[in-house]
Structure formats: structure tokens, C-alpha cells
Design an enzyme around this catalytic site. Structure first.
Site, PDB file in Angstrom:
ATOM      1  N   LYS B 183      28.941 -30.647 -25.203  1.00 32.23           N
ATOM      2  CA  LYS B 183      27.931 -29.629 -24.927  1.00 32.23           C
ATOM      3  C   LYS B 183      28.622 -28.287 -25.104  1.00 32.23           C
ATOM      4  O   LYS B 183      29.522 -27.931 -24.347  1.00 32.23           O
ATOM      5  CB  LYS B 183      27.368 -29.751 -23.510  1.00 32.23           C
ATOM      6  CG  LYS B 183      26.115 -28.846 -23.343  1.00 32.23           C
ATOM      7  CD  LYS B 183      25.733 -28.555 -21.919  1.00 32.23           C
ATOM      8  CE  LYS B 183      26.272 -27.241 -21.409  1.00 32.23           C
ATOM      9  NZ  LYS B 183      26.035 -26.018 -22.207  1.00 32.23           N
ATOM     10  N   GLY B 240      35.078 -25.993 -15.138  1.00 28.66           N
ATOM     11  CA  GLY B 240      34.191 -24.869 -14.849  1.00 28.66           C
ATOM     12  C   GLY B 240      34.043 -24.644 -13.359  1.00 28.66           C
ATOM     13  O   GLY B 240      34.963 -24.942 -12.584  1.00 28.66           O
ATOM     14  N   SER B 241      32.873 -24.171 -12.962  1.00 20.80           N
ATOM     15  CA  SER B 241      32.657 -23.776 -11.572  1.00 20.80           C
ATOM     16  C   SER B 241      32.437 -24.983 -10.665  1.00 20.80           C
ATOM     17  O   SER B 241      32.073 -26.069 -11.120  1.00 20.80           O
ATOM     18  CB  SER B 241      31.435 -22.871 -11.477  1.00 20.80           C
ATOM     19  OG  SER B 241      30.269 -23.634 -11.709  1.00 20.80           O
ATOM     20  N   GLY B 244      28.721 -26.037 -10.879  1.00 24.41           N
ATOM     21  CA  GLY B 244      28.435 -26.732 -12.136  1.00 24.41           C
ATOM     22  C   GLY B 244      29.003 -28.146 -12.124  1.00 24.41           C
ATOM     23  O   GLY B 244      28.318 -29.114 -12.460  1.00 24.41           O
ATOM     24  N   GLY B 245      30.259 -28.266 -11.701  1.00 26.96           N
ATOM     25  CA  GLY B 245      30.907 -29.576 -11.680  1.00 26.96           C
ATOM     26  C   GLY B 245      30.221 -30.530 -10.721  1.00 26.96           C
ATOM     27  O   GLY B 245      29.986 -31.697 -11.040  1.00 26.96           O
ATOM     28  N   GLU B 264      37.101 -30.397 -13.327  1.00 22.31           N
ATOM     29  CA  GLU B 264      38.223 -29.577 -12.879  1.00 22.31           C
ATOM     30  C   GLU B 264      37.585 -28.249 -12.509  1.00 22.31           C
ATOM     31  O   GLU B 264      37.067 -27.547 -13.364  1.00 22.31           O
ATOM     32  CB  GLU B 264      39.229 -29.491 -14.023  1.00 22.31           C
ATOM     33  CG  GLU B 264      40.555 -28.957 -13.608  1.00 22.31           C
ATOM     34  CD  GLU B 264      40.503 -27.461 -13.605  1.00 22.31           C
ATOM     35  OE1 GLU B 264      40.055 -26.898 -12.584  1.00 22.31           O
ATOM     36  OE2 GLU B 264      40.880 -26.868 -14.609  1.00 22.31           O
ATOM     37  N   CYS B 301      42.141 -21.159 -14.090  1.00 25.78           N
ATOM     38  CA  CYS B 301      41.898 -21.993 -12.907  1.00 25.78           C
ATOM     39  C   CYS B 301      43.118 -21.990 -12.009  1.00 25.78           C
ATOM     40  O   CYS B 301      43.048 -22.357 -10.841  1.00 25.78           O
ATOM     41  CB  CYS B 301      41.524 -23.419 -13.262  1.00 25.78           C
ATOM     42  SG  CYS B 301      41.760 -23.878 -14.957  1.00 25.78           S
ATOM     43  N   GLU B 392      37.147 -19.157  -3.625  1.00 21.95           N
ATOM     44  CA  GLU B 392      37.714 -18.552  -4.819  1.00 21.95           C
ATOM     45  C   GLU B 392      36.874 -17.361  -5.286  1.00 21.95           C
ATOM     46  O   GLU B 392      35.649 -17.435  -5.291  1.00 21.95           O
ATOM     47  CB  GLU B 392      37.769 -19.610  -5.939  1.00 21.95           C
ATOM     48  CG  GLU B 392      38.402 -19.089  -7.226  1.00 21.95           C
ATOM     49  CD  GLU B 392      38.418 -20.144  -8.334  1.00 21.95           C
ATOM     50  OE1 GLU B 392      37.789 -21.204  -8.176  1.00 21.95           O
ATOM     51  OE2 GLU B 392      39.061 -19.883  -9.368  1.00 21.95           O
TER      52      GLU B 392
END
Lengths: 533, 533
Positions: B183, B240-241, B244-245, B264, B301, B392
Site C-alpha cells: 500500500k 508508522g504511528s 495506524g498500527g 513498528e 522512530c 511520543e
């Protein structure tokens, strides 16, 4: 010795609850001893002790953990006849099976002791620094597996010793350096009490921290859920039904911090009979499989519940002989009332489905919870159109599917869900003609067997007991064999650490003499040359 | 060359939709090219082709897969300046960084090519039969890793090359033998198109099956969810965030057949400053960290978002110098509007919390989506009482926590959630006095660094990029380095198979010359002695 019926919480025996259950003798159909269910406080104490114990136990050397595991095996043996008699009474299984299972349980403990005493299991991986590398210097990085934290183990009904209190899940979790809390199986609470006592004894004798092991009595829906949802718990091992495993899996995935549940949920273990084999030895194969289907009253996760072949005279011979053999096998008591009930219902439902014909059944007898060996047959077309026929009937039942040809046989194999095992019965020289069939059988399973039976799961380095979903929740791991330890460990990398601050496993001079991957090469040597940190 | 804006579905380019989005130049603040979102039919076709491709690609030899991976690296290089310019324009990142990242991307592809060409990664494990063993014969069992099926990769915004279309997730999934559907990230659709074209070109040139790779344009909430929920998909890689994850993780866990999502999700990467170090080189460390905090506009990250130390003069010096250094660093354009907005909001919220004081900030300038480097300070007590401070702030921001002493420092470390990294800045001779601190830092992270900075993630065998939750959804795996391949493989055991029917990796004569564990011993030799099957 009378059983106390209490919960073992670290080195304490507690039973503050007034709620109790009785253990049960399924053969005699009578209640046995009284066991107190763990209270909320007792559960909290066990979790708290496990968290405390982890703080020290995680750093114990492989040698010390090995002493503990060996001591557990010794203490189990020291339980003597009381253990054998209790397990026989509670499970209805015969003496030979229970003695064999005790041997297997001790063997597993000693195998994991050997694994962690030797030490290479941590997958130590070292890359040394290149301070002059362009465009950027390369740092020194060293990685090894380390324990994850307290593990909850759900004891299994069908292996009261080898997959219960001190079974493969417990042995591998302890070996990795994690405290264990066992939820005792309601089907063998006395056996659990004896084994839990042995583990506790071994822990005290070898100087393990209080809380490295606890065992609690309670129901899956309350105690089980509470344990899996608790933040202290970092991983879960389970062997049992699909519904039981998935309830835990879903609960663990919905936690604020999701954790893995390694649920081994069984399967129908398809067996593929190729024509050349049947032409030669149809009768022999039928006899072999009558034995495998009814071994331990069919109560193995690897029980062959589905037998596939191509319609024809040889297949008819196979089915006829299998039916005859099955008729001659005496029914035996199943593990407990629930399993017996579910066997009766599952078998009945199966025999009512469109196109399913009885191919042979043993005579029903007088007795408690008897599992009557039964085989049925159905066409490939009927099987493909009815997903209900793909379900497991846990017990001594098998469905034979006669396919119209090679293509339908392949379709049938690929239509079933993920499996612990699949089996190919074939002449060697016909394998090349049936390569697509062999591929299909391998692709749906964790272990594929040639000319054997799926029952009998060897405990060794090469075993894979765990297949694609729904055989297991995570087919990337095994619950039997030394690799089972990988479920309960995670890699931790040290970058630029001075020698003195590194764990022994990662020190340049390799004081433990373990196998390590150093700059891409497997070796047991010390790290060569100058080391820049 | 003008971009076509279409979806790459195997070897086809399709764009039946009328819905499109524009790529965007964040620095100039202007829209670029037009990209068509994948239609439902196009998504279905990509999934269907992936399933088809898996049937053949899964059996390709390591050498053939290596050719494919090498060819991808070659084709990426052949894109030349167009790739560099497109990636710079879409990400706002400078040329040096993008060229470096291209090198890293090609390096990763070649490293995985080498890994699968050499072949030992499959962890071949062989136990030979003992037909005379008592009480039961031991069968011949041989196990190796095999691919799992189509993998969906979500490209990351912060590494438009190295963790996107042909990044570490794609390289490791293809290396293991799985087709990949990417994607594309909305932040660099043009870069994705170029790289996807390079992969497709490489696939055609090296004779890979149609569907071994596809790339689709679409939104995470629609396309992303659809891909993760589709039964053909067996595993997911994401960088990603947290939100989202977790959306993908929850969707995957709720499938009828749950699948793993390796997300991650980043972390605050605590850095612990021990007093001895500060006493000696507080200014130096402050300068080093000003660089690490602002590297790539803080969009890593592994960005150090939390710096911990014990209150005192040296800590004050450190904070003063850090603040001064940060003031002097020019703000730069962040990756996209959403990341910039979230940085502004997160920073503002942080600075409003009780006890938080600004310690230094760069001057705001004219420009699009500028991330202004900022550091703040807070006491250990305030930090412990406010979980909001543990979150974060993705970008060039760091919070310095001054603790009252060693015990509070340990408490602060253990109060933060799972981390990708933690860092200890110390003099070697003070480590023994602070062992509990080192242990705590290691226990919350996947990688612990001594006297370095967490930014800069070396791609090698020993790297661990993945920590306890919520740094990753599964801290037992890494997304960087060769072990990343393990995410996309499962063990498959062959029992009693004739030599000819075994994969080359498991044949007794070891035709591939790979490392294998034979009867418990690592060796590259053929299986010795007579083999009973």
C-alpha cells in the site's frame, strides 16, 4: 497421602475460599477429592510473586535453570505410585500409558535442562565494529534471546502429565527464564496437586525464588480470563479445544498491551492414501489406521480424523477392512463427561449429514463415558459441498472421503483448514505422479508424514507441533520439542557495550563456549582480532 | 519522464477509478502529480494474482530469489536522478539523505539476496531415525522454514525508500518466498510509482510470476483495512504511528483466521545520563544529542525523545548547553502536513503540562511545515505522576527529566512503556554502581546502547529493531536486519520422507552446503552413517 486441595502460590499453600469442586473418576463414575478454587486475593498474590520472581530468575544462568528442571524431573519420579494411581483414576487412562507419559514428561524436562545448560539456544549474534567504515562507522552490536516475563500455562485434559502442570509449556517457559502460573485442568486436579508439589519442592531445593511457580484451581471462564487479562502476564500456553483457545486468544488480543496466546487447538489430520499403496497393501494400511484412530480412545490432537483416497476397488477394500477392524476394538472410557458428550453429539451430527454412510462401529458396552470407535464414508463431492464435514470430532472417529480422481483429491485437501499434520501413504515411485498432492498436503500442515501415522509426536529438535490456523493460533511456533522455548523469549541487542557489562553469552572470549553467529559465520570460537567498542 | 499515476497490479498498470489524489511538495507547498486510487476490482485482482503467484514462487530456489532481489537493486539504481529528485520533492528531505537512503535500500536488497542465496536461514533441523529405540522406534524428522503466503506491506512516510515500496519489509517478505502487495504511502506516491516500476521490471527480467509484486494507491482506512482483512493475506508489515498500527493489528486479530501484523510504531527511546559521564563531558554529550534529536527533523522512530538524569550541577550544565545548541539549529520542513500538525499540537500540549519548562527552542522561520527543534525539562516526580509526559512527540523534540536520585531514576525508566531503544551514557567504571539502572533500561527495550545515540539503525545480522509493546506489536521479531525474514516464514517438518521427495535443504547429502542442526549438532556436513527412513 491425603490430598490437601489447596492452591500452590509460590512456596505457600492457600485455600481461603469456601468454593470447592471435586475431582472425579470417570471410569467408576464417582467423585474423589475436594479442591478449593483460588480466591481473587490468591490470584493477585500468585501474579505479584511471579512478577517479583522474574526480577531475579530472568538472570539465572543456564546451569542453574537446568538444575531446577532436572530436580523437577527427579521429584516427579519420587512421587512414585501415588502419581500413577491418581492420574489413572482421574483420566481413565491405563497404567502403561500413564507410566509412558511420566517418562515423556521427565524426558522433556531433562531435554530443556540440557538445552539451557549447553546455552546455544539464545541465538547469540555478534557483529563487531568497523570504526573506519565509510560513509559511517559500523557499531559493535550483539544480540541474544532473553525471557519475556510471567507465562500462564493452561493444563491440557488429554495429557494429564506431558501437557499439563509440568508439561512442555511449563518446561519451555521455565527454561527460557520465565516464572509460570499454571491453571490446573478440572479433569485432573489431584494429579496437578502432586506435580505442583514436586515443582515447588524442586524450586526450594535448588534455591529458586518464591513465585517462580504457582498453580491455581479455577474455571477457564473466570480464573483463565483473569490471568490472561492481567498486565503482569506476558505470554500464554494452551492446549485444548478451538473454542477454549480462541476465547483466550481474543481476550489477549484485546488487552491494552496485547500478548501472544500459543493455543494448540487440534485438527482432523488428513491422511492421503495414494492408489499404488492401496493396490499393494490396502488391508495392512487399514489395520494400521484402525490402531491409530483408536489409540488413547482417539484423544490425541494428531488423531487421524479424515482419510482421503480415490474411489475404486482398492479404496473399497480399505474401507471394508477398516470397518471390520474398528468393530473389533473395545470402547473405552473417555477423559471426562464433557469430552464424551461432545464426542457423542459430534459423531451423531456427522452421521446425519447428506451422503455420509457408516462404515463400521464397535459394539456399545456397559460402562461410563465410553467412546465407541466409529468410521464413516462420504464422497468427495459431498465433502466439498458441506463444511460441517470438515470439523473435528474429538475421539475415536474417522471419516473416509472417496474422491473421483486426482484433481478432486487435491481440491479436498486444499478445502480443509490448517492442520497439525497431514500424511501421505504411498509407494515411493508414485510420488512424482502425485507431486501436486504432496505439495497440497504439506502446505496445509505443520508436519507432513510419509507412510506412517500422525499419532506419536516425537520430542526432539526437529519436531513441529503447530500448524496453520486453526490448528494453532500461531503456526510459526511449535509446542513440542526444543524450539518450543522460542515462544517465550525475545531478542535483545546490546550496542557498543563494554565487555564487563555484557552477558556471558555475548562476551568476546565466549566463556560459555556456545555456538554464535559472529560477523555472519557460525562459530564456537572467541571473537577474533581486535574488538572496537 | 511523466508519471502515469496508475496502480501496478502484477505486470499490469490499471487505473479504472475516477477518484484520484495529488502528490505534494511539502517544501514548496504545492500539488504535484495525479494518482488514481485502486478500485475494488483492482484490489481483488492484485490479491488473486498474489495467491496465484505464491503457488509457484514459494518453490523458487534461494538462488533464483536472490537474482530477483539483486535485479530490484539494479533497477532502482537505474532510475537515476529522477528517483532522487522525486523523493526529495515529495519528502522535503535533502539530497544527501535520499542518496544515502537509496544506498541503504539497495544494500538491504543485496543482503537478503546473499542470505537466501547462501540458504542457511531456513534453520534446517534434522533428526535421523533410530528404528531399534526402546520402547518405541524414533522416526526420521526434518524441519525447515517455508514461506507463509501473500504479505501486505504498508510503506512508511519517514523512510520513502528504505522502509517503503522496496524497503526492509518488502525485501524480507520476498526473500522468504512470499508475494508482496504494497500500500503506497500517500506522502510519496511518485517515489512509490518509480520503485514499483523498478520491482516489476526486475520481476519480468528474472522470470518471476505475474503477481509476485503489486502496488496500490489508496487510504489506510479503506484500502489498508480491506487488504488486511482479506483471507488471501497471511501477514502484514507496517511502520508508522501507534494509532495506524493498532487499527491494523486489531482488524487482523478479529479476522476469522487471525494473522500477525508486525507494526513498528516508534517510541521515545529514553537516554540515561549517569553522573560520572556528565561530570566529565556534559557539554560534549549535550552537543552530540542536539544532533541526534534534530537528525532528519527528528523524524526517526529511534529519535531520543526522553533524556533522564540525576538532578545536580552537571545535569544543569547539560540542559543549558543542550538548550543553546538546539536554539542554533535551523528548523526544516517536515514530511507532510499531518506530521507537522501533530508535532505542533504534541509539543504545545507537552509544554502546557504541570512542571514542564522550556529549555531551548530554535527560532521559528518562514517556510512550509517547519519542525522547530525544541527541548524542555521536568522533574522526576512530575514525570511519574503524569502519563501524558510519557507519550511520543514525533519530531525534533526532547524532554529532559531530572530525577532526585538513583531510585527515582530507576522508577522513571520502569514507568515508561516498551521501547525500540534505550541508551546509557556512562563512564565504564560507574556501570557496576548502576547495575539496576542498566538492567531496567535493557528490560524495557529491544536494543540498548552504550555511549552512543539511538538514531542510526545498522542493517546487519545482530540488529534488533522491535521492542516490547507498544514500540512494536510483537517484540519477538525485528523489522531491520536479516532476522526480519523470520516474520514471514513458518517451520514445516517432514517425517519419514524418501530422499527424492525432500526439499534440497533437507536432503541427507546437503547439496546446498548449508548449516543444519543434525541430531543436535550444527554442521555443514552431509548426514553421516546409514539413514533409516
Amino acid at each position: 497421602m491425603a490430598l490437601h486441595g489447596k492452591n500452590r502460590i509460590g512456596f505457600e499453600l492457600l485455600a481461603a475460599s469456601e468454593e470447592f469442586v471435586h475431582s472425579y473418576d470417570p471410569k467408576a463414575g464417582k467423585a474423589l477429592d475436594k479442591f478449593y478454587l483460588a480466591t481473587e486475593d490468591e490470584v493477585a498474590l500468585a501474579l505479584d510473586k511471579a512478577a517479583q520472581a522474574f526480577d531475579s530468575y530472568r538472570y539465572y544462568s543456564g546451569k542453574r535453570k537446568a538444575e531446577f528442571l532436572e530436580a523437577i524431573a527427579d521429584e516427579i519420579l519420587a512421587l512414585g505410585d501415588e502419581l500413577i494411581e491418581t492420574a489413572m483414576k482421574e483420566s481413565g487412562l491405563p497404567e502403561g500409558r500413564i507410566i509412558g507419559e511420566r517418562g515423556r514428561t521427565m524426558g522433556q524436562l531433562r531435554l530443556f535442562a540440557q538445552l539451557v545448560s549447553e546455552g546455544s539456544w539464545v541465538d547469540a549474534t555478534i557483529e563487531t565494529a568497523q570504526p573506519d567504515r565509510q560513509p559511517l562507522p559500523k557499531p559493535d552490536i550483539r544480540k541474544m534471546l532473553c525471557p519475556v516475563g510471567p507465562v500462564v500455562v493452561f493444563a491440557a485434559s488429554n495429557f494429564p502429565l506431558a501437557f499439563s502442570t509440568a508439561g512442555g509449556d511449563t518446561a519451555s517457559a521455565l527454561a527460557a527464564g520465565n516464572p509460570v502460573i499454571v491453571k490446573a485442568h478440572m479433569s485432573h486436579l489431584g494429579t496437578n496437586e502432586l506435580i505442583a508439589g514436586a515443582i515447588s519442592q524442586a524450586a526450594e531445593k535448588t534455591g529458586m525464588p518464591d513465585g517462580v511457580f504457582s498453580s491455581l484451581n479455577g474455571r477457564g471462564s473466570s480464573l483463565g480470563q483473569a490471568l490472561v487479562k492481567h498486565p503482569v502476564v506476558k505470554s500464554v500456553g494452551f492446549t485444548g479445544s478451538f473454542n477454549g483457545g480462541m476465547a483466550l486468544y481474543r481476550a489477549a488480543a484485546q488487552r491494552e498491551e496485547p500478548i501472544p496466546v500459543f493455543a494448540e487447538m487440534g485438527s482432523v489430520n488428513p491422511v492421503v492414501l495414494l492408489p499404488g499403496k492401496l493396490k499393494k497393501v490396502a488391508e495392512e494400511v487399514a489395520k494400521q489406521y484402525a490402531g491409530s484412530i483408536t489409540l488413547g480412545v482417539g484423544q490425541f490432537c494428531t488423531n487421524p480424523g479424515l482419510i482421503l483416497g480415490i474411489a475404486g476397488d482398492e479404496m473399497d477394500t480399505f474401507i471394508r477392512v477398516l470397518g471390520k477392524e474398528i468393530q473389533a476394538i473395545a470402547p473405552a472410557t473417555m477423559l471426562n463427561e464433557a469430552i464424551h458428550k461432545s464426542y457423542q453429539e459430534g459423531k451423531k451430527k456427522m452421521l446425519e449429514q447428506k451422503g455420509v454412510q457408516l462404515a463400521g462401529a464397535a459394539k456399545d458396552e456397559e460402562g461410563n463415558f465410553l467412546g465407541v470407535p466409529t468410521v464413516a464414508r462420504v464422497s468427495g463431492a459431498d465433502f466439498l459441498s458441506n463444511p460441517g464435514l470438515h470439523e473435528e470430532v474429538f475421539g475415536p472417529f474417522s471419516l473416509v472421503v472417496t474422491c473421483s480422481g486426482k484433481e478432486e483429491l487435491r481440491e479436498v485437501i486444499l478445502s480443509v483448514k490448517g492442520q497439525l499434520t497431514s500424511t501421505i501413504m504411498a509407494e515411493e515411485n508414485e510420488l512424482s505422479d502425485y507431486q501436486e498432492i504432496v505439495y497440497a498436503a504439506a502446505n496445509i500442515a505443520g508436519r507432513v508424514i510419509f507412510n506412517g501415522v500422525p499419532t506419536g509426536v516425537e520430542v526432539c529438535h526437529a519436531m513441529q507441533h503447530g500448524g496453520p490456523f486453526p490448528a494453532s493460533t500461531d503456526g510459526r511456533f511449535t509446542s513440542v520439542g526444543t524450539d518450543a522455548i522460542r515462544r517465550f523469549a525475545r531478542p535483545l541487542a546490546y550496542q557498543g557495550f563494554p565487555e564487563d557489562a555484557l552477558p556471558d553469552e555475548l562476551k568476546s572470549n565466549n566463556p560459555l563456549g556456545i555456538w554464535r553467529k559472529v560477523n555472519g559465520e557460525l562459530t564456537r570460537e572467541a571473537v577474533a582480532g581486535e574488538v572496537y567498542i
